[in-house]
Design a protein around this motif. Structure first.
Motif, PDB file in Angstrom:
ATOM      1  N   ASP A  28       0.828  -1.210   0.000  1.00 30.36           N
ATOM      2  CA  ASP A  28       0.000   0.000   0.000  1.00 30.36           C
ATOM      3  C   ASP A  28       0.864   1.262   0.000  1.00 30.36           C
ATOM      4  O   ASP A  28       0.512   2.273  -0.613  1.00 30.36           O
ATOM      5  CB  ASP A  28      -0.904   0.025   1.244  1.00 30.36           C
ATOM      6  N   ARG A  57       2.256  -2.062  -4.800  1.00 28.50           N
ATOM      7  CA  ARG A  57       2.001  -3.502  -4.719  1.00 28.50           C
ATOM      8  C   ARG A  57       2.778  -4.280  -5.756  1.00 28.50           C
ATOM      9  O   ARG A  57       3.277  -5.381  -5.491  1.00 28.50           O
ATOM     10  CB  ARG A  57       0.496  -3.749  -4.873  1.00 28.50           C
ATOM     11  N   THR A  93      -7.703  -6.933  -7.612  1.00 30.61           N
ATOM     12  CA  THR A  93      -8.836  -6.099  -7.217  1.00 30.61           C
ATOM     13  C   THR A  93      -8.716  -4.710  -7.832  1.00 30.61           C
ATOM     14  O   THR A  93      -9.712  -4.112  -8.256  1.00 30.61           O
ATOM     15  CB  THR A  93      -8.920  -5.997  -5.685  1.00 30.61           C
ATOM     16  N   ASP A  94      -7.491  -4.174  -7.893  1.00 32.00           N
ATOM     17  CA  ASP A  94      -7.264  -2.880  -8.544  1.00 32.00           C
ATOM     18  C   ASP A  94      -7.581  -2.945 -10.041  1.00 32.00           C
ATOM     19  O   ASP A  94      -8.117  -2.002 -10.624  1.00 32.00           O
ATOM     20  CB  ASP A  94      -5.804  -2.442  -8.377  1.00 32.00           C
ATOM     21  N   ARG A 125     -14.639  -9.128 -10.443  1.00 32.87           N
ATOM     22  CA  ARG A 125     -13.617  -9.542  -9.471  1.00 32.87           C
ATOM     23  C   ARG A 125     -13.785 -10.986  -9.021  1.00 32.87           C
ATOM     24  O   ARG A 125     -12.813 -11.679  -8.740  1.00 32.87           O
ATOM     25  CB  ARG A 125     -13.663  -8.620  -8.250  1.00 32.87           C
ATOM     26  N   GLU A 144       1.905  -0.381 -12.067  1.00 32.93           N
ATOM     27  CA  GLU A 144       1.227   0.041 -10.840  1.00 32.93           C
ATOM     28  C   GLU A 144      -0.052   0.798 -11.203  1.00 32.93           C
ATOM     29  O   GLU A 144      -0.006   1.808 -11.897  1.00 32.93           O
ATOM     30  CB  GLU A 144       2.158   0.937 -10.014  1.00 32.93           C
ATOM     31  N   ALA A 193      -2.755   1.242  -8.631  1.00 32.85           N
ATOM     32  CA  ALA A 193      -3.219   1.941  -7.436  1.00 32.85           C
ATOM     33  C   ALA A 193      -2.304   3.118  -7.103  1.00 32.85           C
ATOM     34  O   ALA A 193      -1.117   3.125  -7.433  1.00 32.85           O
ATOM     35  CB  ALA A 193      -3.272   0.981  -6.253  1.00 32.85           C
ATOM     36  N   ALA A 242      -9.654   1.274  -1.537  1.00 30.27           N
ATOM     37  CA  ALA A 242      -8.509   0.932  -2.385  1.00 30.27           C
ATOM     38  C   ALA A 242      -7.176   1.149  -1.682  1.00 30.27           C
ATOM     39  O   ALA A 242      -6.224   0.392  -1.878  1.00 30.27           O
ATOM     40  CB  ALA A 242      -8.554   1.748  -3.677  1.00 30.27           C
ATOM     41  N   SER A 243      -7.085   2.170  -0.836  1.00 29.61           N
ATOM     42  CA  SER A 243      -5.820   2.481  -0.172  1.00 29.61           C
ATOM     43  C   SER A 243      -5.416   1.422   0.843  1.00 29.61           C
ATOM     44  O   SER A 243      -4.276   1.402   1.294  1.00 29.61           O
ATOM     45  CB  SER A 243      -5.916   3.844   0.527  1.00 29.61           C
ATOM     46  N   ARG A 277      -6.122  -2.032   0.350  1.00 31.76           N
ATOM     47  CA  ARG A 277      -6.270  -3.372  -0.235  1.00 31.76           C
ATOM     48  C   ARG A 277      -5.058  -4.270   0.010  1.00 31.76           C
ATOM     49  O   ARG A 277      -5.195  -5.487   0.148  1.00 31.76           O
ATOM     50  CB  ARG A 277      -6.543  -3.256  -1.734  1.00 31.76           C
ATOM     51  N   ASP A 317     -14.143   3.402  -5.117  1.00 34.99           N
ATOM     52  CA  ASP A 317     -13.540   4.733  -5.160  1.00 34.99           C
ATOM     53  C   ASP A 317     -14.240   5.683  -6.108  1.00 34.99           C
ATOM     54  O   ASP A 317     -14.223   6.881  -5.911  1.00 34.99           O
ATOM     55  CB  ASP A 317     -12.074   4.624  -5.589  1.00 34.99           C
TER      56      ASP A 317
END
Length: 600
Positions: free
Chosen positions: A56, A60, A115-116, A123, A177, A179, A389-390, A392, A534
């Protein structure tokens, strides 16, 4: 790859210990055997939350990619073990810890990356493929370990190297990346408290398998009692501490979200029910059923893995299908019914005779695999969709911790229950059988009262149990050839242990069924489908009196006020200045679904 290595050494263990010239079943060496089996899972359980949190904070994909590098380098070091004896065992255990560290990097961040990358209504399918690949790896490892160890024990570790090299290059070239990372201070104190607390708890449970002070198990050992109490107290202190600091290792407030809390609780219970299953089935097949059907003890672990393939097939078939359907109909039905199906199959296994008809056995373990597959995919999707999301990465780590801890707990609980069951019935049966074949009464009495843990590990690893028990006394060299042939043959031990072992199986599978039913009840309480998203598309609002101009997301950012409801969180929307937090918590709605209404 990361989950295959949790089980690949189980069947390969005899070849590995022969390669380093160490007998794992002698009393002083059982510790090395336990750490080779349990150490990998324990390290992963302790580290996944921390590594998810680092994902996070720093990215990730970065942590995930680094996991491939660490895992591959550790696999090379394991396959190059230059030592023998106890030093060789310590080399393997130490590098297994490093390998588990790399595996934890992969496992902690893979679900968060998916998930992102996938919208909420896809999902379940994506995480279903991911989850089932992981869980089925635990069973594929049993088969792969037997096949590779038959050639050379070092291949058990070398097999990871080409996969790891390919994964490293592919991940660095292909993954990006998605997220947004949020740098924060590392919660060193919280990390240490969590590692010490969970580590103490899992180590104590692992050592509870070992005999102590004349008891068949070690649950009366003061050190084990101290580890259980101390680990529990430390974890409670960790939970309190995390609520008092600004930038915690894990946001304990996530457990206020019912979908997240119930999903993880159900995952823990399901993992406990399922985790020890592979060990019990391998012992059942390798120690009793396969020898009764003409297989030599040295090859029974490999064939046990082959005969358990219906279990893996059930996982592979049900997981992606369940994930896809849960995207449309919600996770609760599939997750709950999956655990109930697993419980029914546990009850069926409990009712089987020890020398069963294989097609009935195959049908039951296939049903168990289907049930676990039905549960795993939608449950993972529900957990990961329920958090912002932050968070996850750390949420994915906590999910993996519950799953891996459940496996470790299951092994300790199931082995202890089985050993306790054997200890109450085996001594009399074993003593009588040995004396009937000419073994002196004093030796037979002493051997029959040894803790059953060695007998169980011998059956698990493909050693001839009776030959292993009698070897230290030199009795076999003094008996007539006919008696030796009977004692070390394929029929004597299975027929001797059948009744005591079945008594232990009934206890173990009853406990597993209870865990699965309890997990199903918890899963039922998760509530309706819940997304913490989000970005939400807002549909134009029809004017009402007084007339309010239509406002779009391009011109305004909506401000959120979080209030508790039955799902844990909901949102009231109102206009605010740009730059405010735009996280959303929407129960029962896809992130792409239109939402009508102009304000709170």
């Amino acid at each position: 790859m990361a989950t295959i290595d949790a089980s690949i050494v189980i069947v390969a263990m005899p070849a590995i210990f022969r390669g380093i010239h160490l007998n794992p079943l002698t009393p002083g060496n059982v510790t090395y055997l336990l750490w080779m089996i349990i150490g990998y899972l324990l390290v992963q359980s302790v580290l996944v939350v921390t590594l998810g949190r680092l994902g996070d904070m720093f990215g990730r994909v970065k942590i995930y990619n680094l996991g491939f590098v660490v895992f591959t380098l550790a696999s090379i070091a394991l396959s190059l073990d230059p030592l023998t004896g106890t030093h060789g065992a310590m080399w393997l255990i130490g590098w297994r810890f490093v390998q588990a560290f790399g595996g934890a990097m992969l496992m902690a961040n893979s679900a968060a990356i998916l998930t992102d990358a996938f919208p909420a209504n896809k999902r379940g399918m994506a995480l279903g493929v991911n989850q089932i690949a992981g869980i089925s790896g635990q069973f594929v490892g049993l088969l792969l370990g037997g096949l590779l160890a038959a050639v050379d024990w070092r291949l058990v570790f070398w097999v990871n190297v080409p996969i790891g090299l390919f994964g490293t290059v592919w991940a660095y070239k292909s993954l990006r990346e998605i997220a947004t990372t949020k740098r924060a201070k590392i919660d060193w104190f919280g990390n240490v408290m969590f590692a010490v607390g969970l580590g103490s708890l899992l180590v104590a449970i692992t050592y509870g398998i070992r005999p102590y002070g004349g008891h068949a198990t070690g649950w009366t050992n003061p050190w084990i009692i101290g580890g259980l109490i101390g680990g529990t107290v430390m974890l409670i202190a960790f939970c309190v501490f995390e609520t008092k600091i600004a930038e915690p290792m894990f946001q304990m407030g996530l457990f206020k979200i019912r979908a997240f809390a119930a999903g993880n609780a159900a995952s823990l219970l399901g993992s406990i029910a399922r985790g020890g299953l592979q060990f019990m089935l391998v012992i059942w097949l390798a120690g009793i059923w396969l020898p009764l059907h003409g297989y030599d003890f040295t090859v029974t672990p490999l064939w046990a893995g082959i005969y358990m393939l219906p279990l893996t097939a059930g996982f592979l078939i049900a997981g992606p299908i369940s994930g896809t359907l849960s995207d449309r109909y919600g996770p609760r039905l599939f997750a709950t019914s999956g655990l109930l199906l697993a419980a029914v199959c546990f009850a069926g296994l409990m009712l089987l005779p020890v020398d069963f008809s294989y097609w009935v056995f195959a049908l039951l373990i296939f049903g168990n695999g289907v049930g676990s597959g039905l549960f795993a995919s939608p449950n993972t999707s529900a957990i990961m969709s329920a958090v912002p999301a932050s968070q996850r990465g750390s949420a994915s780590g906590m999910r993996s911790t519950f799953q891996n801890s459940g496996m470790s707990l299951s092994i300790g609980i199931f082995f202890s229950l089985m050993i306790a069951g054997l200890a109450s019935t085996l001594p009399k049966t074993l003593s009588k059988g040995l004396i009937a074949q000419g073994v002196p009464a004093s030796v037979a009495t002493h051997v029959s009262h040894l803790p059953p843990v060695s007998t169980m590990f011998a059956a698990l690893l493909g050693y001839n149990p009776v030959q292993n028990l009698l070897a230290p006394y030199g009795v076999l060299s003094k008996l007539p050839a006919h008696n030796v042939a009977v004692l070390t043959g394929r029929q004597f031990f299975p027929n001797l242990i059948s009744a005591p072992f079945h008594h232990g199986l009934v206890i173990v599978f009853t406990a597993a069924a209870i865990m699965a039913v309890t997990g199903a009840m918890v899963s039922l309480l998760r509530g309706k489908q819940f997304y913490y998203d989000d970005k939400i598309a807002v549909a134009p609002v029809a004017p009402v009196a007084p007339v309010v101009p239509v406002v779009s997301l391009e011109s305004v950012t909506l401000k959120k006020s979080i209030i508790p409801n039955g799902h844990g969180l909901t949102s009231c929307y109102g206009d605010s200045a740009a730059g405010a937090d735009d996280s959303r918590a929407v129960p029962g709605r896809d992130s792409a679904s239109p939402r009508r209404g102009g304000g709170a």
